[in-house]
Design an enzyme around this catalytic site. Structure first.
Site, PDB file in Angstrom:
ATOM      1  N   ASN A  21       0.844  -1.209   0.000  1.00 48.41           N
ATOM      2  CA  ASN A  21       0.000   0.000   0.000  1.00 48.41           C
ATOM      3  C   ASN A  21       0.877   1.255   0.000  1.00 48.41           C
ATOM      4  O   ASN A  21       0.686   2.171   0.796  1.00 48.41           O
ATOM      5  CB  ASN A  21      -0.952  -0.015   1.189  1.00 48.41           C
ATOM      6  CG  ASN A  21      -2.071   1.018   1.049  1.00 48.41           C
ATOM      7  OD1 ASN A  21      -2.299   1.563  -0.023  1.00 48.41           O
ATOM      8  ND2 ASN A  21      -2.764   1.273   2.142  1.00 48.41           N
ATOM      9  N   GLU A  47       1.354  -3.038  -5.187  1.00 54.37           N
ATOM     10  CA  GLU A  47       0.969  -1.648  -4.912  1.00 54.37           C
ATOM     11  C   GLU A  47       2.144  -0.863  -4.333  1.00 54.37           C
ATOM     12  O   GLU A  47       2.024  -0.172  -3.325  1.00 54.37           O
ATOM     13  CB  GLU A  47      -0.266  -1.581  -3.999  1.00 54.37           C
ATOM     14  CG  GLU A  47      -1.037  -0.296  -4.182  1.00 54.37           C
ATOM     15  CD  GLU A  47      -2.364  -0.249  -3.441  1.00 54.37           C
ATOM     16  OE1 GLU A  47      -2.992   0.815  -3.476  1.00 54.37           O
ATOM     17  OE2 GLU A  47      -2.773  -1.276  -2.851  1.00 54.37           O
ATOM     18  N   ASP A 164      -1.829  -9.990  -4.433  1.00 56.81           N
ATOM     19  CA  ASP A 164      -3.125  -9.499  -3.988  1.00 56.81           C
ATOM     20  C   ASP A 164      -4.110  -9.791  -5.109  1.00 56.81           C
ATOM     21  O   ASP A 164      -4.109  -9.115  -6.128  1.00 56.81           O
ATOM     22  CB  ASP A 164      -3.029  -7.998  -3.699  1.00 56.81           C
ATOM     23  CG  ASP A 164      -4.367  -7.380  -3.329  1.00 56.81           C
ATOM     24  OD1 ASP A 164      -5.370  -8.116  -3.236  1.00 56.81           O
ATOM     25  OD2 ASP A 164      -4.408  -6.144  -3.140  1.00 56.81           O
ATOM     26  N   ASN A 166      -7.431  -9.758  -4.725  1.00 62.16           N
ATOM     27  CA  ASN A 166      -8.668  -8.994  -4.518  1.00 62.16           C
ATOM     28  C   ASN A 166      -9.930  -9.856  -4.632  1.00 62.16           C
ATOM     29  O   ASN A 166     -10.977  -9.386  -5.084  1.00 62.16           O
ATOM     30  CB  ASN A 166      -8.738  -7.800  -5.474  1.00 62.16           C
ATOM     31  CG  ASN A 166      -8.183  -6.526  -4.837  1.00 62.16           C
ATOM     32  OD1 ASN A 166      -8.564  -6.177  -3.722  1.00 62.16           O
ATOM     33  ND2 ASN A 166      -7.274  -5.867  -5.534  1.00 62.16           N
ATOM     34  N   HIS A 262      -2.643  -4.553   4.386  1.00 62.86           N
ATOM     35  CA  HIS A 262      -2.451  -5.985   4.150  1.00 62.86           C
ATOM     36  C   HIS A 262      -1.340  -6.507   5.060  1.00 62.86           C
ATOM     37  O   HIS A 262      -0.435  -5.759   5.440  1.00 62.86           O
ATOM     38  CB  HIS A 262      -2.029  -6.257   2.703  1.00 62.86           C
ATOM     39  CG  HIS A 262      -3.053  -5.915   1.683  1.00 62.86           C
ATOM     40  ND1 HIS A 262      -3.752  -6.863   0.962  1.00 62.86           N
ATOM     41  CD2 HIS A 262      -3.491  -4.710   1.223  1.00 62.86           C
ATOM     42  CE1 HIS A 262      -4.578  -6.268   0.113  1.00 62.86           C
ATOM     43  NE2 HIS A 262      -4.434  -4.957   0.256  1.00 62.86           N
TER      44      HIS A 262
END
Length: 271
Positions: A21, A47, A164, A166, A262
């Site tokens: 993130n 990310e 990730d 999602n 995360h």
């Protein structure tokens, strides 16, 4: 060429997957201090949100081979792989626009001591939570991605696809199952996509090899008290080709510190 001795004679490889993130934010929260003590061999990040000129020395600790796959749009998306072992080769993208322009996939090839090749990839699937257009882009990505998963199986590729995704897979993977049935990440066709990977193509959810019935999560909303109350989703995976199933020696989600929304998903593989 690769793998350390665990002390028992077995050669082990510790692979970490984490959506940071924003790597600058995770760095400020102590991520690299933790990494130095984590015993990790390969780290797949998602990310990262870094352009090459922003990838500074504080993001490049000594003793690591590193590769950044950045998005064209500044401050957005991106993936990276850090490794204690040199890459035999590394490749970005998969040949479709939403993946390649947003830096959503990078893959490194390695070789074992007996010269057997394998690939470790970092994948960042789009979120569809912001509306119908976002969900349509995510669905297109899933369609394109499935083609590649099929090709890798047809080629007999030995691969670990960290990332990730999602998507939660089953009820056990989310705290509030009923309340999220119509939300992106829990939609029936998304979960069916994971069913196809596991049940039809033979890929393996490495975490579930050791924890078939454990209710643990890897992402918590920043809204409310989701982290404090453990109202989470398990959307971060090691999806591995079937040759890795019997080599999963341990798997866990690290929650002692928080570097991102995360948590690191960590799997030890025997080589």
């Amino acid at each position: 060429m690769i793998a350390k001795d665990s002390g028992t004679g077995a050669k082990m490889l510790r692979v970490v997957s984490i959506n940071v993130n924003g790597l600058r934010s995770a760095t400020a929260k102590g991520f690299f201090n933790w990494l130095a003590t984590s015993d990790a061999d390969i780290v797949c990040m998602q990310e990262t949100r870094l352009q090459p000129h922003q990838w500074l020395q504080q993001h490049k600790p000594e003793g690591w081979h590193m590769h950044l796959c950045h998005a064209e749009k500044p401050g957005y998306s991106g993936t990276a792989i850090y490794s204690r072992y040199p890459f035999s080769s590394i490749n970005n993208g998969l040949g479709f626009d939403i993946c390649d322009t947003q830096g959503r996939f990078t893959a490194a090839e390695f070789h074992t001591d007996d010269n057997q090749p394998f690939v470790v990839a970092s994948l960042y699937l789009p979120s569809g939570s912001s509306g119908d257009e976002a969900q349509a882009r995510k669905d297109l990505f899933l369609q394109e991605m499935l083609t590649h998963f099929k090709q890798w199986r047809a080629q007999g590729k030995s691969i670990i696809v960290c990332g990730d995704y999602n998507i939660v897979h089953k009820e056990i993977d989310i705290k509030n199952w009923k309340g999220n049935q119509k939300n992106s990440g829990v939609l029936p066709h998304e979960r069916a996509w994971l069913d196809t990977l596991y049940n039809e193509l033979g890929y393996v959810d490495a975490f579930r090899v050791h924890h078939p019935n454990t209710q643990e999560y890897s992402w918590w909303s920043n809204r409310g008290q989701a982290w404090a109350n453990n109202v989470g989703w398990r959307i971060d995976y090691h999806v591995v080709s079937p040759d890795w199933r019997d080599r999963v020696a341990n798997a866990f989600i690290y929650r002692d510190e928080r570097f991102s929304d995360h948590a690191p998903v960590i799997v030890d593989y025997q080589l």
